[in-house]
Design an enzyme around this catalytic site. Structure first.
Site, short mmCIF file in Angstrom:
data_model
loop_
_atom_site.label_atom_id
_atom_site.label_comp_id
_atom_site.label_asym_id
_atom_site.label_seq_id
_atom_site.Cartn_x
_atom_site.Cartn_y
_atom_site.Cartn_z
N LYS A 20 0.81 -1.22 0.00
CA LYS A 20 0.00 0.00 0.00
C LYS A 20 0.84 1.27 0.00
O LYS A 20 0.47 2.27 -0.60
CB LYS A 20 -0.96 -0.02 1.19
N LYS A 38 -3.12 0.80 8.84
CA LYS A 38 -3.35 -0.27 7.87
C LYS A 38 -2.07 -1.06 7.61
O LYS A 38 -0.99 -0.49 7.52
CB LYS A 38 -3.81 0.31 6.52
N GLY A 71 -8.92 -7.36 3.25
CA GLY A 71 -9.92 -8.08 4.02
C GLY A 71 -10.06 -7.62 5.44
O GLY A 71 -10.56 -8.35 6.30
N GLY A 72 -9.58 -6.39 5.74
CA GLY A 72 -9.70 -5.87 7.10
C GLY A 72 -8.60 -6.33 8.04
O GLY A 72 -8.56 -5.93 9.20
N HIS A 113 -17.00 3.57 0.11
CA HIS A 113 -16.01 2.71 -0.53
C HIS A 113 -16.51 2.44 -1.94
O HIS A 113 -17.45 1.66 -2.14
CB HIS A 113 -15.88 1.42 0.28
N HIS A 141 -14.84 -4.33 8.63
CA HIS A 141 -14.09 -3.81 7.49
C HIS A 141 -14.14 -4.76 6.30
O HIS A 141 -13.29 -4.70 5.42
CB HIS A 141 -12.62 -3.53 7.86
N GLU A 154 -9.58 0.93 -5.96
CA GLU A 154 -10.49 1.27 -4.88
C GLU A 154 -10.27 2.72 -4.44
O GLU A 154 -9.13 3.15 -4.22
CB GLU A 154 -10.31 0.31 -3.70
N ARG A 161 -6.44 -8.57 -9.00
CA ARG A 161 -7.09 -9.87 -9.21
C ARG A 161 -8.55 -9.65 -9.57
O ARG A 161 -9.03 -8.52 -9.58
CB ARG A 161 -7.00 -10.71 -7.94
#
Length: 708
Positions: free
Chosen positions: A146, A188, A194-195, A238, A265, A305, A323
């Site tokens: 990220k 994060k 996936g949280g 989101h 999340h 996103e 993906r």
């Protein structure tokens, strides 16, 4: 495979004939003849369906727990790759590659999760001269981190939310940067999704504790404890954009999806296109996503996103998933495209089948993820056997079910608890939402708790119906989404009648010889009691006991009264077999209703159009000489809240603990749950060990009262 028919390909493209007029084009001569699907469950089944339609052979891999699974059944051949834990099977690159080479596969489709965003696996495929059906290893690596992805996006001119993405991971630096960003903020993990490894911090005093928790979770999930910090937008949306690139430099977008309504999340319901977004913002989102994909030379299916301010039109890059997404079917629904086919075509070296202006948006679509979980118990996941499963029958161009399980299959503690995805399409959002609510009532499951009723309640909420969605939706509307449930009188009367008629249907004599008390009117001679005798019947619904007095009037006619209050009600009806369930037809006060019924052990399930009701039948049903014993939680006993594995144990025998102290951590199905002490006391015994697989409600730690 059931797909949607709305968009017809331009005349310049040749269509494969099919009854649903899906926008499907012929794959080129350098197509694949055989592919390996390195995944399980519904995504493995979904990839196999498209491959089969295109005449491509499929090879499945499976763990020992999945030997009899649906994805194994649907493949042309299947190979076992190890024990149930994914670390010993679905994440074993060496075993998967060995199967691919042995079975002479030309390509590997990773699905989503597991190895789908693993750059090392993409490199291994290239080394072994097997096509990885996905982006390049460099794109996966750059977008999978990220902090790196945000740096690339900023350089490309893509708006990025304010935060810290640096390499210095010391507590001192991170706390200093957190102060500069301001609270609330988001911690994060730099890897994964996936949280996992994600924490929201609202005040500085809680920062270090949240940081350590995020690091621990990230290290466990992704093998990397590094984190980033970013400004937290409390009322955010989101919104993600589906992009596709080929090896010839072409990149297009396929419009956006809104995935704002989440728990832990993690997404629970998605829709496309996003509601309450103007045409200009939609166009800007799409162009920005294409710019982001081009910045990394992206090839294949990907999702960019964005985080959007709920009150405005501004948006910022959040991350890119390299993906196919879980929610890709709603993009297929509004575009009429098969994204898996596009993946296969692009991986085979073809150009994108369509130009941007040829990709049309039609109507609106929803995807509801059906999970084995307990929404009224913190959405805790569950595991076990699907003892009864009924899906919507009217599968048309507007209704689709993607699943990897059948009735009597197991939802395993080792994997994600998602049972299926229900996808619906309508001409507009209101129509699609109405179809979704209707079809959810046709999705009946017994044996495991699910989130179906919660999704129905969510879809009925006025704010959701108006499209006012955001990430804090469930928290803000919690009381409305989880109201106290009071079973309607008519439903209770239906349950009693179903109980009585059920025994008639399955032999009265059986109930006598096995001493099954399910029929309250049986006598030693096998005949019915006369109408002068009253029996009291008891059910438990949502922790409430309901007593029903019943008089037998004549065959299929009874007189009933609840809790010895009010007038007697005449109840008539019939119970008939209907496939793998029963249909109860009841007349009460002149109103005729039809309800699906299923009895499993001591539970009676009534699936009405409004909602599912579970009636627990106590071991003793006749109350003449039976006292009611209410169940009380013992604060000195720490029980497992869900089936799972003991990840950590923080206490030992003799330790003193205070209320709220952490005793141990249970992990299962992508979720980590800390079991805490509910009283001050001394640890009398620890009845579990790290790595142990424990069932729900197992006694883990026993406390005793302490004078300390």
């Amino acid at each position: 495979m059931l797909l949607f028919e709305k968009v017809i390909a331009p005349a310049s493209h040749k269509l494969i004939a099919n009854t649903r007029n899906m926008q499907v084009l012929r794959i080129s001569t350098n197509r694949f003849d055989k592919i390996l699907i390195a995944n399980r469950g519904e995504i493995a089944c979904r990839v196999a369906r498209t491959a089969k339609r295109l005449g491509i052979q499929t090879v499945a891999v499976y763990s020992e727990a999945d030997k009899n699974s649906m994805h194994v059944e649907q493949a042309d051949e299947a190979h076992c790759i190890g024990p149930a834990p994914s670390s010993q099977s679905y994440l074993r690159q060496d075993k998967i590659m060995s199967v691919a080479k042995k079975s002479k596969c030309q390509a590997i489709h990773p699905g989503y999760g597991f190895l789908s965003e693993n750059a090392e696996f993409a490199e291994l495929c290239e080394k072994e001269n097997i096509t990885f059906i996905g982006p390049s290893a460099s794109a996966i690596r750059n977008m999978g981190m990220k902090n790196t992805s945000k740096a690339i996006m900023m350089e490309a001119g893509v708006p990025v939310i304010a935060g810290y993405h640096g390499d210095d991971q010391s507590n001192e630096t991170l706390q200093l940067k957190a102060k500069a960003i301001g609270f609330p903020l988001m911690i994060k993990a730099v890897r994964g999704g996936g949280g996992k490894g994600m924490r929201i911090v609202f005040e500085e005093s809680k920062f270090i504790e949240a940081l350590e928790a995020a690091r621990t979770e990230s290290e466990k999930a992704f093998g990397d404890a590094a984190v980033l910090l970013e400004r937290y937008i409390p009322e955010s949306r989101h919104v993600e954009v589906q992009v596709f690139g080929d090896k010839h430099g072409n990149v297009v977008h396929m419009f956006e999806r809104d995935c704002s309504v989440q728990r832990r999340h993690q997404k629970i319901i998605e829709e496309a296109p996003a509601p309450e977004i103007s045409a200009d913002v939609r166009s800007n989102l799409g162009m920005t996503a294409v710019k982001a994909a081009k910045a990394v030379g992206y090839v294949g299916a990907g999702t960019v996103e964005f985080i959007m301010d709920r009150t405005g039109d501004s948006f910022h890059f959040m991350e890119m998933n390299t993906r196919l997404q879980v929610e890709h079917p709603i993009t297929e629904a509004i575009t009429g495209l098969d994204l898996v086919e596009w993946q296969l075509r692009v991986a085979a070296g073809e150009e994108l089948p369509l130009k941007q202006e040829q990709i049309l948006l039609t109507g609106h679509a929803f995807e509801a993820r059906i999970y084995a979980e307990s929404p009224r118990n913190g959405f805790l996941p569950g595991a076990g056997q699907l003892l009864y499963l009924k899906t919507p029958n009217d599968l048309t161009k507007a209704i689709r079910v993607d699943t990897g399980v059948r009735e009597n299959d197991q939802v395993s503690v080792h994997y994600d608890p998602m049972i299926a995805k229900l996808i619906v399409w309508g001409n507009d959002r209101a129509e699609a939402l109405a179809v979704l609510r209707s079809q959810l009532s046709e999705y009946n499951i017994a044996g495991l708790d699910t989130n179906i009723e919660f999704i129905k309640d969510l879809c009925s909420h006025p704010s959701f119906q108006r499209g006012q969605v955001y990430t804090g939706f469930i928290k803000e509307h919690f009381e409305e989404l989880f109201p106290k449930l009071c079973v309607p009188k008519a439903v209770t009367l239906q349950a009693v009648l179903a109980s009585i008629l059920h025994e008639d249907l399955f032999s009265l004599q059986h109930s006598l010889t096995t001493n099954d008390p399910f029929s309250p009117f049986a006598t030693e001679t096998g005949s019915r009691l006369n109408h002068t005798l009253t029996r009291t019947y008891r059910f438990n619904v949502h922790d409430n006991d309901i007593d029903i007095e019943v008089k037998y009037v004549e065959p299929e006619v009874y007189s009933m009264r609840l809790n010895k209050i009010g007038p007697w009600t005449k109840v008539t009806g019939t119970l008939k077999r209907k496939k793998n369930s029963l249909e109860l037809c009841t007349e009460i006060d002149g109103k005729i209703t039809r309800t699906s019924v299923k009895k499993i052990q001591n539970k009676l399930y009534l699936f009405t159009k409004e909602r599912e009701w579970q009636f627990s039948i106590p071991t003793m049903k006749f109350l003449s000489n039976v006292a009611s014993n209410d169940f009380e939680v013992d604060p000195y006993k720490a029980l497992s809240p869900m089936p799972g594995f003991v990840e950590k144990v923080f206490v030992a025998k003799g330790d003193f603990v205070k209320t709220g102290d952490s005793l141990l951590v249970i992990t299962a199905m992508k979720m980590e749950h800390t079991v805490k002490a509910s009283i001050n006391g001394t640890v009398e015994n620890v009845l579990c060990s790290r790595g142990e697989n424990v069932p729900k409600n197992k006694l883990l730690v026993k406390l005793t009262e302490s004078a300390s």
